[in-house]
Write a protein that holds these residues in place. Structure first.
Motif, PDB file in Angstrom:
ATOM      1  N   LEU A  41      34.216  37.279  50.196  1.00 40.03           N
ATOM      2  CA  LEU A  41      32.782  37.486  50.161  1.00 40.03           C
ATOM      3  C   LEU A  41      32.092  37.263  51.507  1.00 40.03           C
ATOM      4  O   LEU A  41      31.215  38.035  51.887  1.00 40.03           O
TER       5      LEU A  41
ATOM      6  N   PHE B  82      32.933  33.102  43.188  1.00 43.74           N
ATOM      7  CA  PHE B  82      31.795  32.747  44.038  1.00 43.74           C
ATOM      8  C   PHE B  82      31.807  31.281  44.446  1.00 43.74           C
ATOM      9  O   PHE B  82      30.788  30.741  44.848  1.00 43.74           O
TER      10      PHE B  82
ATOM     11  N   THR C 212      36.465  40.786  43.861  1.00 44.03           N
ATOM     12  CA  THR C 212      36.066  41.891  44.746  1.00 44.03           C
ATOM     13  C   THR C 212      36.107  43.253  44.067  1.00 44.03           C
ATOM     14  O   THR C 212      35.944  44.264  44.751  1.00 44.03           O
TER      15      THR C 212
ATOM     16  N   LEU D 186      26.665  37.342  42.671  1.00 41.17           N
ATOM     17  CA  LEU D 186      27.771  38.230  43.028  1.00 41.17           C
ATOM     18  C   LEU D 186      27.468  39.681  42.677  1.00 41.17           C
ATOM     19  O   LEU D 186      27.882  40.603  43.393  1.00 41.17           O
TER      20      LEU D 186
ATOM     21  N   SER E  22      37.037  31.036  46.760  1.00 39.63           N
ATOM     22  CA  SER E  22      35.941  31.615  47.517  1.00 39.63           C
ATOM     23  C   SER E  22      35.089  30.488  48.095  1.00 39.63           C
ATOM     24  O   SER E  22      35.198  29.328  47.688  1.00 39.63           O
TER      25      SER E  22
ATOM     26  N   TYR F 150      26.052  41.785  45.479  1.00 43.00           N
ATOM     27  CA  TYR F 150      26.854  42.078  46.672  1.00 43.00           C
ATOM     28  C   TYR F 150      28.200  42.730  46.362  1.00 43.00           C
ATOM     29  O   TYR F 150      28.840  43.285  47.257  1.00 43.00           O
ATOM     30  N   LEU F 151      28.615  42.683  45.107  1.00 42.75           N
ATOM     31  CA  LEU F 151      29.926  43.218  44.735  1.00 42.75           C
ATOM     32  C   LEU F 151      30.120  44.688  45.117  1.00 42.75           C
ATOM     33  O   LEU F 151      31.209  45.068  45.566  1.00 42.75           O
TER      34      LEU F 151
ATOM     35  N   LEU G 139      31.553  44.991  48.731  1.00 41.87           N
ATOM     36  CA  LEU G 139      32.759  44.283  49.160  1.00 41.87           C
ATOM     37  C   LEU G 139      33.977  45.181  49.367  1.00 41.87           C
ATOM     38  O   LEU G 139      34.680  45.031  50.373  1.00 41.87           O
TER      39      LEU G 139
ATOM     40  N   LEU H 138      25.873  42.103  53.881  1.00 42.06           N
ATOM     41  CA  LEU H 138      26.795  40.981  53.923  1.00 42.06           C
ATOM     42  C   LEU H 138      26.729  40.242  55.257  1.00 42.06           C
ATOM     43  O   LEU H 138      27.052  39.051  55.326  1.00 42.06           O
TER      44      LEU H 138
END
Length: 579
Positions: A540, A334, A313, A403, A136, A406-407, A410, A111
């Protein structure tokens, strides 16, 4: 008459992934994966292939494996560095102390790389954005890919059979399937595209077959869009019952079960009842247990989940929690596009809903003049009024793919930052009196996360009041003004959640005593102060620097000279305005 258009099958989706997070492989977006999963180390492509130029499903296997491998390579040194090129000199020592207390934060290095590659404009502008519950921030690569696709493509109204219409329909079908895959929906679910989560909730409220003997059960700590469904219930003679909020938001599970049991449908053929649950409060930071969905269903309720604040998230699996209907907004997840949300819904539940009207796009045949109406054969089309927002559906597929990468990181990242922020604000004292500068009202995280993939027991929202040395509340309007002068984007007020705000502020009795013609201005005059909270919400693109700058802002409120200077400036800008 109605409308006629064709449907084509959507691209296949592969769900297998080491972290159990769906990785969505699209024909149109394989280059997008190289941009986002490769993070800052992958250069942006000068151009992307056209829609029809991508490899076949069989040819894509090696490409997908290669991309997935790249995304889990060991972090480059710059991603975990604490040198001033990553964080300003003034914050370097604070960052080192933070890493010593929360070493697991470094597991979220991806991130940090993402912040550089897709959100560098935050640092270029000098803005500290901490309003992720409001919206976001959109990643730059998502805009680049979507813009490129629109430049190369011709999209037409889906209510036709032309080539341009068919391409729009294919994109819509692909987006629908991607939504189902992202939320791990089993067979039997479909997606209705709406303007936002509010539009999705309204669809259920206006169409649910409330009647005498029905019950609508909801939590007090809910968004106004959930409260608003009570208007439909009341108009049709149904009973509305609230689950009281705790002092820090959410509800007590025992209380919730008691209310549900007390108003459950009575026997086979009884009027239908609806339970609407907020997955995560947008003001109190409380998460309600998703197990309550299963409990309510076991008692005969239809179930509705407001996941607008939860989905950005948290991992949501409709296989594990088979709610009848769930509302989401994609811009909260997003950042782009606005104007598109979704009702992710069981087809069996959708078939029970009765719309109070029909429109273009929802019907097959309409007798005019006359009373005969034949609704569309596709269930989701019956609930999508007019022409869907077809130009903004391709970004849904790309955004969810983005997303999904990367989720998993988070919750770990945001829980550590939220804990650090709450602790730091709680310890601040005024320079003259030693009294607290801030009063934290929202629920604090209880679970300490250690590894990537764990889920937090709260969100990443901090609702608070700032206090004068005397202990009185500093007006929220001043806080918002002073924060904006220091380039901090936060929010103040009740966040469209009156029940949650009343609980946090100790105003439940005052709320219960409101006259029928109440206004916010009159309510504030009666209470003798502004109502609402200061809300700081992380998301994010948040990193340590954002939290550190918020803490520095709070320290300026603790300094008498700095606070007085800001106060005088604020009063000067409000000359002639009644305070």
């Amino acid at each position: 008459m109605g409308h006629s258009h064709s449907r084509s099958s959507s691209a296949g989706l592969d769900l297998g992934h080491a972290s159990n997070t769906p990785v969505l492989h699209r024909k149109r977006s394989s280059a997008f994966s190289a941009l986002t999963l490769g993070c800052a180390s992958a250069p942006y492509a000068a151009s992307l292939p056209s829609y029809g130029d991508y490899p076949t499903r069989e040819d894509r296997s090696s490409f997908s494996d290669r991309d997935e491998k790249r995304s889990y390579d060991p972090p480059p040194l710059y991603a975990i560095s604490t040198t001033p090129d990553i964080i300003e000199d003034a914050a370097a020592d604070a960052y080192k102390a933070f890493l010593k207390e929360y070493p697991q934060y470094q597991l979220t290095w991806m991130l940090d790389a993402l912040r550089r590659s897709d959100f560098s404009r935050l640092d270029r502008s000098g803005e500290t954005y901490v309003d992720y519950m409001g919206a976001s921030i959109y990643p730059a690569s998502l805009i680049r890919v979507c813009h490129g696709f629109l430049q190369r493509s011709l999209l037409g109204n889906t209510h036709s059979v032309s080539n341009t219409s068919r391409l729009s329909a294919e994109c819509a079908d692909e987006a629908r399937q991607t939504v189902l895959s992202f939320f791990r929906a089993p067979p039997g679910y479909t997606v209705v595209f709406t303007p936002n989560a509010t539009g999705a909730l309204k669809l259920v409220g206006e169409s649910f077959p409330f009647g005498p003997g029905s019950a609508y059960v909801l939590g007090a700590d809910s968004h106004n869009s959930v409260h608003g469904i009570r208007q439909f219930a009341n108009a049709r003679g149904a009973e509305v019952r609230y689950i009281e909020s705790t002092d820090v938001g959410g509800f007590d599970v025992a209380d919730a079960k008691s209310v549900l049991v007390g108003h459950q449908p009575r026997g086979e053929g009884a009027p239908p009842c609806l339970f609407a649950m907020t997955g995560q409060s947008n003001i109190s930071n409380s998460k309600n247990p998703l197990s309550m969905i299963e409990f309510a269903a076991s008692r005969g309720y239809y179930t509705l989940l407001d996941a607008a604040a939860l989905a950005p998230t948290s991992v949501i699996s409709l296989t594990d929690t088979p709610v009848d209907a769930m509302a989401v907004s994609f811009y909260k997840m997003f950042g782009f596009p606005t104007g598109v949300g979704a009702l992710v819904v069981k087809e069996s539940f959708l078939a029970r809903l009765e719309r109070p009207w029909f429109a273009g796009g929802t019907v097959d045949v309409v007798q005019a003049p006359g009373n005969i109406v034949t609704l569309s054969a596709e269930l989701h089309e019956r609930f999508e009024d007019g022409t869907i927002n077809f130009l903004n559906l391709p970004p849904i597929t790309d955004g969810l793919r983005f997303l999904s990468a990367y989720l998993p990181f988070l919750p770990l990242r945001l829980s550590t930052l939220t804990r650090h922020l709450i602790t730091s604000l709680s310890e601040l004292q005024h320079d003259t009196t030693g009294t607290p500068v801030a009063k934290i009202l929202s629920r604090r995280p209880g679970k300490i996360l250690k590894t990537v993939g764990e889920q937090s027991d709260t969100g990443s929202v901090v609702a608070l009041l700032f206090l004068f040395p005397s202990g009185q509340m500093i007006p929220n309007s001043f806080i918002e003004y002073a924060a904006s002068r220091q380039n901090i984007s936060l929010r103040t007020g009740c966040m469209c959640n009156p029940g949650g705000a009343a609980s946090l502020l100790g105003l439940r009795d005052a709320m219960a005593a409101l006259p029928c013609d109440a206004t916010l201005r009159a309510f504030e005059q009666y209470m003798g102060r502004e109502l609402g909270v200061v809300r700081i919400s992380l998301g994010l693109a948040t990193d340590f620097r954002d939290v550190w700058r918020v803490i520095q802002f709070a320290k300026s409120l603790a300094d008498t000279d700095a606070r007085t200077a800001m106060w005088d400036e604020w009063l000067g800008d409000r000359t002639g305005v009644a305070l």
